[in-house]
Scaffold this motif. Structure first.
Motif, PDB file in Angstrom:
ATOM      1  N   LEU A 137      25.490 -18.538   3.214  1.00 19.76           N
ATOM      2  CA  LEU A 137      26.418 -19.646   3.121  1.00 19.76           C
ATOM      3  C   LEU A 137      27.514 -19.543   4.179  1.00 19.76           C
ATOM      4  O   LEU A 137      27.978 -20.565   4.709  1.00 19.76           O
ATOM      5  CB  LEU A 137      27.039 -19.670   1.724  1.00 19.76           C
ATOM      6  N   ALA A 138      27.906 -18.328   4.523  1.00 19.48           N
ATOM      7  CA  ALA A 138      28.955 -18.131   5.524  1.00 19.48           C
ATOM      8  C   ALA A 138      28.532 -18.645   6.896  1.00 19.48           C
ATOM      9  O   ALA A 138      29.384 -18.967   7.729  1.00 19.48           O
ATOM     10  CB  ALA A 138      29.316 -16.655   5.609  1.00 19.48           C
ATOM     11  N   ARG A 139      27.230 -18.738   7.124  1.00 14.68           N
ATOM     12  CA  ARG A 139      26.736 -19.223   8.420  1.00 14.68           C
ATOM     13  C   ARG A 139      26.767 -20.743   8.511  1.00 14.68           C
ATOM     14  O   ARG A 139      26.910 -21.307   9.592  1.00 14.68           O
ATOM     15  CB  ARG A 139      25.309 -18.735   8.645  1.00 14.68           C
ATOM     16  N   THR A 140      26.616 -21.406   7.373  1.00 13.81           N
ATOM     17  CA  THR A 140      26.509 -22.865   7.368  1.00 13.81           C
ATOM     18  C   THR A 140      27.755 -23.555   6.806  1.00 13.81           C
ATOM     19  O   THR A 140      28.044 -24.698   7.145  1.00 13.81           O
ATOM     20  CB  THR A 140      25.298 -23.304   6.526  1.00 13.81           C
ATOM     21  N   HIS A 141      28.470 -22.862   5.917  1.00 16.05           N
ATOM     22  CA  HIS A 141      29.673 -23.411   5.290  1.00 16.05           C
ATOM     23  C   HIS A 141      30.794 -22.388   5.481  1.00 16.05           C
ATOM     24  O   HIS A 141      31.086 -21.596   4.592  1.00 16.05           O
ATOM     25  CB  HIS A 141      29.450 -23.662   3.800  1.00 16.05           C
ATOM     26  N   LYS A 142      31.400 -22.388   6.644  1.00 19.35           N
ATOM     27  CA  LYS A 142      32.301 -21.307   7.031  1.00 19.35           C
ATOM     28  C   LYS A 142      33.578 -21.238   6.184  1.00 19.35           C
ATOM     29  O   LYS A 142      34.255 -20.215   6.161  1.00 19.35           O
ATOM     30  CB  LYS A 142      32.657 -21.432   8.513  1.00 19.35           C
ATOM     31  N   GLN A 143      33.893 -22.312   5.480  1.00 24.54           N
ATOM     32  CA  GLN A 143      35.092 -22.304   4.639  1.00 24.54           C
ATOM     33  C   GLN A 143      34.755 -22.160   3.150  1.00 24.54           C
ATOM     34  O   GLN A 143      35.625 -22.320   2.302  1.00 24.54           O
ATOM     35  CB  GLN A 143      35.898 -23.586   4.861  1.00 24.54           C
ATOM     36  N   ALA A 144      33.507 -21.832   2.869  1.00 17.89           N
ATOM     37  CA  ALA A 144      33.078 -21.734   1.472  1.00 17.89           C
ATOM     38  C   ALA A 144      33.282 -20.326   0.915  1.00 17.89           C
ATOM     39  O   ALA A 144      33.243 -19.329   1.645  1.00 17.89           O
ATOM     40  CB  ALA A 144      31.617 -22.134   1.335  1.00 17.89           C
ATOM     41  N   THR A 145      33.459 -20.262  -0.396  1.00 15.91           N
ATOM     42  CA  THR A 145      33.578 -19.004  -1.126  1.00 15.91           C
ATOM     43  C   THR A 145      32.543 -19.017  -2.242  1.00 15.91           C
ATOM     44  O   THR A 145      32.468 -19.971  -3.012  1.00 15.91           O
ATOM     45  CB  THR A 145      34.982 -18.848  -1.733  1.00 15.91           C
ATOM     46  N   CYS A 146      31.747 -17.958  -2.316  1.00 10.99           N
ATOM     47  CA  CYS A 146      30.654 -17.884  -3.294  1.00 10.99           C
ATOM     48  C   CYS A 146      30.792 -16.560  -4.041  1.00 10.99           C
ATOM     49  O   CYS A 146      30.672 -15.486  -3.436  1.00 10.99           O
ATOM     50  CB  CYS A 146      29.316 -17.972  -2.568  1.00 10.99           C
ATOM     51  N   VAL A 147      31.069 -16.611  -5.347  1.00 14.41           N
ATOM     52  CA  VAL A 147      31.418 -15.400  -6.078  1.00 14.41           C
ATOM     53  C   VAL A 147      30.778 -15.355  -7.467  1.00 14.41           C
ATOM     54  O   VAL A 147      30.324 -16.363  -8.004  1.00 14.41           O
ATOM     55  CB  VAL A 147      32.952 -15.279  -6.256  1.00 14.41           C
ATOM     56  N   CYS A 148      30.809 -14.155  -8.048  1.00 14.76           N
ATOM     57  CA  CYS A 148      30.478 -13.946  -9.452  1.00 14.76           C
ATOM     58  C   CYS A 148      31.783 -13.683 -10.210  1.00 14.76           C
ATOM     59  O   CYS A 148      32.693 -13.037  -9.677  1.00 14.76           O
ATOM     60  CB  CYS A 148      29.562 -12.743  -9.630  1.00 14.76           C
ATOM     61  N   LEU A 149      31.848 -14.165 -11.459  1.00 16.61           N
ATOM     62  CA  LEU A 149      33.052 -13.993 -12.263  1.00 16.61           C
ATOM     63  C   LEU A 149      32.713 -13.401 -13.626  1.00 16.61           C
ATOM     64  O   LEU A 149      31.758 -13.833 -14.274  1.00 16.61           O
ATOM     65  CB  LEU A 149      33.747 -15.332 -12.479  1.00 16.61           C
ATOM     66  N   HIS A 150      33.517 -12.437 -14.045  1.00 18.10           N
ATOM     67  CA  HIS A 150      33.426 -11.898 -15.407  1.00 18.10           C
ATOM     68  C   HIS A 150      34.541 -12.518 -16.232  1.00 18.10           C
ATOM     69  O   HIS A 150      35.735 -12.281 -15.955  1.00 18.10           O
ATOM     70  CB  HIS A 150      33.573 -10.379 -15.382  1.00 18.10           C
ATOM     71  N   PRO A 151      34.213 -13.320 -17.253  1.00 18.82           N
ATOM     72  CA  PRO A 151      35.254 -14.032 -18.003  1.00 18.82           C
ATOM     73  C   PRO A 151      35.942 -13.214 -19.079  1.00 18.82           C
ATOM     74  O   PRO A 151      36.880 -13.705 -19.714  1.00 18.82           O
ATOM     75  CB  PRO A 151      34.470 -15.186 -18.633  1.00 18.82           C
ATOM     76  N   GLY A 152      35.488 -11.980 -19.306  1.00 21.06           N
ATOM     77  CA  GLY A 152      35.975 -11.213 -20.433  1.00 21.06           C
ATOM     78  C   GLY A 152      35.134 -11.523 -21.660  1.00 21.06           C
ATOM     79  O   GLY A 152      34.152 -12.271 -21.597  1.00 21.06           O
TER      80      GLY A 152
END
Length: 221
Positions: free
Chosen positions: A155-170
């Motif tokens: 994604l960093a190659r095609t969407h340079k302003q994007a953030t892609c993450v995993c989240l632990h909600p508790g």
């Protein structure tokens, strides 16, 4: 106005995220199995649900997941593993969100910041596993973490302003955790949703590909 897409919007956390995002003034679109026929274990249904959407979304959150599936509960020991239990966990908790991301990509803008987040779980951390057990669920969440991490690199190659993450909600007070939460501090779904949105608001593309908990602390892989 921030456009936000919630996948799994009818679930405990998904519905809370929808309400919390709306309170913040987001233009929220929700997709779910009950309302839209989106079943993360069926790619055709994912594709069909996404075909009803238009435009781009600043935030896309995949809030799907299951702990007990078709009667297969978390294993207390390795000898309790079954092939059916493993398969169901991987289809629901790893393959499902990854396929959601696949079909969400065309809806992420390329010319301004955007975020894709999938709900993972701390028990999916290999580095943080000190007690064993829950093998299928742990392994599926670990696989999800790897899939999201790998996707973030592309994604960093095609969407340079994007953030892609995993989240632990508790440990959230939902039907999902009711039977297993007695030994853990829990939070209402509404508070978990606010926590997660706060974390997302604080992330930048430099954080893409990482795994964060509800306080914004990075979780080890």
């Amino acid at each position: 106005m921030t456009r936000t897409l919630i996948i799994g919007a009818s679930g405990g956390i998904g519905s809370a995220l929808t309400q919390a995002a709306q309170k913040r003034g987001h233009d929220v679109t929700g997709l779910s199995r009950s309302a839209d026929g989106l079943d993360v274990t069926d790619e055709t249904s994912i594709e069909r649900a996404f075909s009803t959407l238009s435009g781009e979304f600043d935030k896309i959150i995949c809030a799907t997941g299951a702990l007990v599936i078709d009667g297969h509960e978390p294993e207390k020991s390795i000898d309790a593993l079954t092939s059916d239990g493993l398969t169901l966990q991987f289809r629901t908790n790893a393959m499902g969100p990854a396929l959601v991301l696949k079909h969400a990509l065309p809806f992420l803008p390329r010319d301004h910041p955007a975020t894709f987040a999938a709900l993972s779980a701390r028990v999916g951390s290999v580095g943080d596993n000190r007690i064993g057990g829950w093998h299928s669920y742990r392994a599926a969440k670990a696989a999800l973490n790897q899939l999201i991490h790998g996707a973030s690199i592309e994604l960093a190659r095609t969407h340079k302003q994007a953030t892609c993450v995993c989240l632990h909600p508790g440990t959230v007070e939902t039907d999902f955790t009711a039977k297993y939460a007695s030994r853990h501090k829990t939070v209402p779904a509404s508070q978990a949703a606010e926590n997660l949105l706060n974390v997302l608001d604080g992330l930048t593309p430099a954080d893409s590909g990482k795994f964060f908990d509800y306080s914004g602390t990075q979780v080890p892989w």
